[in-house]
Design an enzyme around this catalytic site. Sequence first.
Site, mmCIF file in Angstrom:
data_model
loop_
_atom_site.group_PDB
_atom_site.id
_atom_site.type_symbol
_atom_site.label_atom_id
_atom_site.label_comp_id
_atom_site.label_asym_id
_atom_site.label_seq_id
_atom_site.Cartn_x
_atom_site.Cartn_y
_atom_site.Cartn_z
ATOM 1 N N CYS A 52 1.861 4.878 -0.186
ATOM 2 C CA CYS A 52 2.546 3.419 0.649
ATOM 3 C C CYS A 52 3.463 5.091 1.663
ATOM 4 O O CYS A 52 4.486 5.986 1.566
ATOM 5 C CB CYS A 52 2.413 2.627 1.242
ATOM 6 N N ASP A 54 5.060 3.266 4.006
ATOM 7 C CA ASP A 54 6.801 2.948 4.129
ATOM 8 C C ASP A 54 7.691 3.897 3.632
ATOM 9 O O ASP A 54 7.763 4.579 2.238
ATOM 10 C CB ASP A 54 6.894 1.867 2.791
ATOM 11 N N ARG A 56 10.440 3.340 2.396
ATOM 12 C CA ARG A 56 11.405 2.598 1.514
ATOM 13 C C ARG A 56 10.807 2.905 -0.065
ATOM 14 O O ARG A 56 10.697 2.625 -1.787
ATOM 15 C CB ARG A 56 11.592 1.014 1.108
ATOM 16 N N HIS A 108 2.798 -0.970 -3.238
ATOM 17 C CA HIS A 108 4.439 -1.782 -2.948
ATOM 18 C C HIS A 108 4.273 -2.998 -2.567
ATOM 19 O O HIS A 108 3.571 -3.349 -1.975
ATOM 20 C CB HIS A 108 5.111 -1.296 -2.384
ATOM 21 N N CYS A 111 3.891 -5.266 1.275
ATOM 22 C CA CYS A 111 3.233 -4.086 2.039
ATOM 23 C C CYS A 111 3.049 -4.298 3.211
ATOM 24 O O CYS A 111 2.383 -5.897 3.979
ATOM 25 C CB CYS A 111 2.436 -3.188 1.284
HETATM 26 CO CO CO Z 1 3.125 -0.105 2.679
#
Ligand code: CO
Length: 223
Positions: A52, A54, A56, A108, A111
Amino acid sequence: MCAKTIHDTNHITYESLLAGNKKFVADTLDLDPEYFTKLANGQNPPVLWIGCADSRVPANQITNTRPGEIFVHRNIANMVIHTDMNMLSVLDYAVNVLKVRHVIVTGHYGCGGVIAAMSNQEFGLIDNWLRHIKDVYRLYADELGSIEDEDKRVDRLVELNVIENAYNLCKTSIVQNAWAKGQPLAVHGWVYSLETGIITDMNVSTQNNKNMDDVFRFSPPTP
Ligand code: CO
């Protein structure tokens, strides 16, 4: 009242990124003066990571690996969509040129893409991307519908989305042709927890097209 503390990013500026780069170079050369010279000679990563976007979930940090060790493709909600030229090009290069031995789809919990896909809200252009997650929901509607807690339902959809996208990799001609040639290549699905930092293996590791729905198979089952 308990306010959630979020990682403070106010100190990150355009200039601080360049200063950070200088520090990275100095620290790295301190440890190994040959580091960049060696890396510049080429890459030989054994793993392709599809994760992803993302911020993090950075592939290297969470697996304790370094530059040169993981070939990375990231998009919103770690999707493997069979018409995505970007993903297909990365996969083709990773499998046929770099000869990676593992392809890992890593989602994750929590999400945002999956949460958005599970809702009935319209978000704009991205709805077309997230539509593929709604298809996963429909495939598992009975199981997901029986989960009353909404966070738990999101987390299960995160897992199922990883599993389905790992299967999507297996359905590509790129992966199946590698298997047909006897190239060692395993496809996996992982889910990362933002809350604990721990990765859970979804145990979908696939190294042939034996158990694949017949209609997706391009050649006789591979050994
Ligand atoms: Co995500």
